[in-house]
Write an enzyme that holds these catalytic residues in place. Structure first.
Site, PDB file in Angstrom:
ATOM      1  N   GLY A   1       0.838  -1.188   0.000  1.00 23.19           N
ATOM      2  CA  GLY A   1       0.000   0.000   0.000  1.00 23.19           C
ATOM      3  C   GLY A   1       0.874   1.239   0.000  1.00 23.19           C
ATOM      4  O   GLY A   1       2.035   1.199   0.417  1.00 23.19           O
TER       5      GLY A   1
ATOM      6  N   GLN B   1       3.420   9.974   0.850  1.00 15.46           N
ATOM      7  CA  GLN B   1       4.685   9.235   0.830  1.00 15.46           C
ATOM      8  C   GLN B   1       5.514   9.551  -0.408  1.00 15.46           C
ATOM      9  O   GLN B   1       6.716   9.288  -0.426  1.00 15.46           O
ATOM     10  CB  GLN B   1       4.432   7.727   0.929  1.00 15.46           C
TER      11      GLN B   1
ATOM     12  N   CYS C   1       6.432   0.232   7.645  1.00 16.61           N
ATOM     13  CA  CYS C   1       6.024   1.324   6.760  1.00 16.61           C
ATOM     14  C   CYS C   1       7.215   1.711   5.895  1.00 16.61           C
ATOM     15  O   CYS C   1       8.329   1.839   6.401  1.00 16.61           O
ATOM     16  CB  CYS C   1       5.571   2.527   7.595  1.00 16.61           C
ATOM     17  N   LEU C   2       6.966   1.894   4.614  1.00 17.94           N
ATOM     18  CA  LEU C   2       8.047   2.272   3.702  1.00 17.94           C
ATOM     19  C   LEU C   2       8.670   3.613   4.085  1.00 17.94           C
ATOM     20  O   LEU C   2       9.819   3.878   3.759  1.00 17.94           O
ATOM     21  CB  LEU C   2       7.527   2.341   2.263  1.00 17.94           C
TER      22      LEU C   2
ATOM     23  N   HIS D   1      -3.814   1.725   7.958  1.00 15.98           N
ATOM     24  CA  HIS D   1      -2.462   2.279   7.929  1.00 15.98           C
ATOM     25  C   HIS D   1      -2.382   3.409   6.887  1.00 15.98           C
ATOM     26  O   HIS D   1      -1.877   4.490   7.177  1.00 15.98           O
ATOM     27  CB  HIS D   1      -1.479   1.145   7.581  1.00 15.98           C
ATOM     28  N   GLU D   2      -2.907   3.144   5.688  1.00 10.75           N
ATOM     29  CA  GLU D   2      -2.824   4.145   4.620  1.00 10.75           C
ATOM     30  C   GLU D   2      -3.702   5.363   4.929  1.00 10.75           C
ATOM     31  O   GLU D   2      -3.317   6.498   4.651  1.00 10.75           O
ATOM     32  CB  GLU D   2      -3.210   3.536   3.267  1.00 10.75           C
TER      33      GLU D   2
ATOM     34  N   HIS E   1      -1.954   7.719   7.104  1.00 11.49           N
ATOM     35  CA  HIS E   1      -1.009   8.588   6.391  1.00 11.49           C
ATOM     36  C   HIS E   1      -1.687   9.881   5.925  1.00 11.49           C
ATOM     37  O   HIS E   1      -1.072  10.943   5.919  1.00 11.49           O
ATOM     38  CB  HIS E   1      -0.448   7.878   5.153  1.00 11.49           C
TER      39      HIS E   1
HETATM   40 NI    NI Z   1       3.158   3.555   5.687  1.00 10.26          NI
END
Ligand code: NI
Length: 155
Positions: A46, A51, A88-89, A130-131, A134
């Site tokens: 995701g 991001q 998380c990226l 999670h997304e 963000h």
């Molecule tokens: Ni993330």
């Protein structure tokens, strides 16, 4: 194909609230394409627009059913919480145990601007929450408890 650099912790764009998408146009299409290219390249399951530095309510995800896009997502209903591991990226190398609702009902728009309502459970519900976090400027670092460090490949 445009893989964009993934913003990481400390970048203010990750902390600000996103504004809703109001127009389905070419620049949105480009954003969605860049987001999916970047997500698959990472690889992640995701990705949220901030991001890659864009403060818009756009998320992309692929939880094994192909690319999905959700604009202006809103959680309508949630079930009981369960704890699970999350990375998380934008927070490389960190994994945390975080409580999330085990199912959610979400509304939003698809990439064509059609209103959609969907239910997610288990891992999918976790990815979506999670997304959506963000888009509110929230990162996993503000939630849950740390787990021992390891290589993390998924959001
Ligand atoms: Ni993330």
């Amino acid at each position: 194909m445009a893989i964009r650099p993934i913003r990481t912790m400390g970048d203010p764009v990750l902390k600000s609230k996103c504004s809703p998408v109001e127009k389905i146009d070419e620049s949105l299409e480009r954003l969605i394409k860049d987001m999916s290219d970047t997500m698959y390249d990472a690889p992640g399951v995701g990705l949220a627009a901030p991001q890659i530095g864009v403060n818009k309510k756009v998320i992309v995800y692929d939880i094994g059913e192909g690319l999905q896009v959700l604009l202006n997502p809103e959680i309508l209903e949630k079930g009981e919480e369960e704890e699970g591991a999350e990375g998380c990226l934008s927070v490389p190398g960190e994994e945390r145990a975080i409580k999330r609702a085990s199912w959610i009902r979400v509304k939003g728009l698809d990439e064509k601007g059609n209103e959609i309502e969907k239910e997610f459970s288990g891992f999918a519900a976790r990815v979506l929450q999670h997304e959506i976090d963000h888009l509110q400027g929230r990162l996993i670092i503000q939630k849950g408890r740390p787990l021992p460090k390891k290589e993390i490949e998924e959001e």
